[in-house]
Design a protein around this motif. Structure first.
Motif, PDB file in Angstrom:
ATOM      1  N   SER A  76       0.950  -1.492   0.074  1.00 37.47           N
ATOM      2  CA  SER A  76       0.117   0.053   0.096  1.00 37.47           C
ATOM      3  C   SER A  76       0.985   1.203  -0.056  1.00 37.47           C
ATOM      4  N   LEU A 120       0.931   4.169  -2.863  1.00 40.77           N
ATOM      5  CA  LEU A 120       0.770   5.422  -2.502  1.00 40.77           C
ATOM      6  C   LEU A 120       1.805   6.373  -3.044  1.00 40.77           C
ATOM      7  N   LEU A 134      -4.106  10.435   8.039  1.00 38.89           N
ATOM      8  CA  LEU A 134      -4.359   9.709   7.085  1.00 38.89           C
ATOM      9  C   LEU A 134      -5.873   9.829   6.679  1.00 38.89           C
ATOM     10  N   ARG A 135      -6.843   9.893   7.674  1.00 39.28           N
ATOM     11  CA  ARG A 135      -8.269  10.071   7.251  1.00 39.28           C
ATOM     12  C   ARG A 135      -8.318  11.523   6.469  1.00 39.28           C
ATOM     13  N   ALA A 156      -7.339  10.774   2.952  1.00 35.88           N
ATOM     14  CA  ALA A 156      -8.058  10.092   2.230  1.00 35.88           C
ATOM     15  C   ALA A 156      -9.304  10.565   1.764  1.00 35.88           C
ATOM     16  N   ASP A 157      -9.763  11.602   2.405  1.00 40.17           N
ATOM     17  CA  ASP A 157     -10.854  12.494   2.021  1.00 40.17           C
ATOM     18  C   ASP A 157     -10.427  13.142   0.760  1.00 40.17           C
ATOM     19  N   SER A 174     -14.465   8.204  -3.735  1.00 42.94           N
ATOM     20  CA  SER A 174     -14.795   6.850  -3.163  1.00 42.94           C
ATOM     21  C   SER A 174     -14.043   5.443  -3.902  1.00 42.94           C
ATOM     22  N   ASN A 233      -6.259   5.059  -4.327  1.00 43.77           N
ATOM     23  CA  ASN A 233      -5.606   5.713  -3.250  1.00 43.77           C
ATOM     24  C   ASN A 233      -6.324   5.657  -2.042  1.00 43.77           C
ATOM     25  N   LYS A 234      -7.513   5.843  -2.041  1.00 40.09           N
ATOM     26  CA  LYS A 234      -8.339   5.786  -0.852  1.00 40.09           C
ATOM     27  C   LYS A 234      -8.432   4.427  -0.286  1.00 40.09           C
ATOM     28  N   TYR A 235      -8.281   3.590  -1.230  1.00 38.46           N
ATOM     29  CA  TYR A 235      -8.523   2.199  -0.616  1.00 38.46           C
ATOM     30  C   TYR A 235      -7.208   1.671   0.044  1.00 38.46           C
ATOM     31  N   ILE A 241      -4.984   3.617   1.355  1.00 37.52           N
ATOM     32  CA  ILE A 241      -5.073   4.573   2.735  1.00 37.52           C
ATOM     33  C   ILE A 241      -5.864   3.964   3.689  1.00 37.52           C
ATOM     34  N   SER A 242      -7.041   3.390   3.263  1.00 35.17           N
ATOM     35  CA  SER A 242      -8.040   2.671   4.298  1.00 35.17           C
ATOM     36  C   SER A 242      -7.384   1.668   4.969  1.00 35.17           C
TER      37      SER A 242
END
Length: 255
Positions: free
Chosen positions: A37, A41, A77-78, A81-82, A86, A90-92, A94-95
């Motif tokens: 991950s 990123l 990190l949140r 991600a924002d 969705s 990258n959002k996945y 980071i999650s």
């Protein structure tokens, strides 16, 4: 009878292997997951992108470094991600990192009290992508080695005003503040020295104006005094006429 027993054992071993294989595929390898991950990123996010982070340095946090940074790193990190949609990869990714931090935080207690004790040691900075995810990777490795939180986390003394000024100069928060080329004390002393020549210039100017005014008044006084010896139209008055010779004879005859 031996053959059926052998087949039963083989079937049991196969079932165990299949079960363990399914479980391992479901949970995955956390080390492989976070490395994959993080590498993805780093490739997908621009290198010069600035990511805000609140952290405590290792030399300050000591054995409590993981506990002091787990919550703020999760918030960072949140926020990152924002920035993505969705369905973004990258959002996945980071999650995945957020879930690892949540699991680390779940096993820790009294985080709020520890964070409060070290409040004056937190730093707010913005790091580029490579530096930021190197910090995330270092944090996850350290967290796996030190899962148990120490019983006591004694904070060092808070930075003094001098240290705080040095940190602010090294990591400026905004570009609107004017640059100081000299210390404030030196600037004040220079300003106080400028008062003396300014006062001297003002004094000379006032003296010159006063001297001109006095000269003008003396000129007017001289012109008035000179007017007493002039005629009505500014011409010199004629001298008194001496008696003529005929008049003198008349005066003598009369006597």
């Amino acid at each position: 009878m031996k053959k059926p027993k052998i087949w039963i054992r083989v079937c049991v071993h196969l079932l165990l292997c299949i079960t363990l294989g399914v479980q391992s595929s479901e949970f995955g390898n956390t080390v492989t997951d976070d490395i994959t991950s993080i590498s993805l990123l780093k490739q997908n996010i621009p290198k010069d992108y600035k990511i805000p982070v609140t952290y405590v340095p290792k030399e300050v946090g000591g054995m409590c470094w993981v506990a002091l940074n787990v919550f703020h790193l999760e918030l960072s990190l949140r926020g990152l991600a924002d920035k993505f949609g969705s369905i973004s990869s990258n959002k996945y990714n980071i999650s995945i990192l957020i879930e690892m931090l949540k699991e680390t935080r779940y096993h820790m207690k009294n985080l709020e009290a520890i964070t409060y004790d070290f409040e004056c040691h937190y730093r707010n900075e913005q790091w580029q992508t490579g530096h930021y995810f190197h910090f995330v990777e270092d944090f996850l490795k350290t967290a796996r080695l030190n899962r148990d939180l120490p019983e006591e986390c004694d904070p060092p003394p808070c930075p003094t005003a001098t240290m705080a000024t040095t940190i602010t100069t090294q990591y400026p928060t905004s570009g609107n503040e004017p640059l100081r080329f000299l210390p404030e004390v030196v600037e004040r002393s220079l300003l106080s020295l400028l008062v003396i020549p300014i006062a001297a210039v003002v004094f000379l100017f006032a003296w010159k104006v006063k001297s001109r005014r006095n000269q003008h008044q003396s000129d007017e006084r001289n012109s008035v005094e000179g007017g007493l010896f002039t005629g009505p139209e500014g011409t010199l008055a004629p001298p008194l006429e001496e008696p003529s010779e005929k008049n003198r004879l008349n005066i003598i005859e009369t006597v």
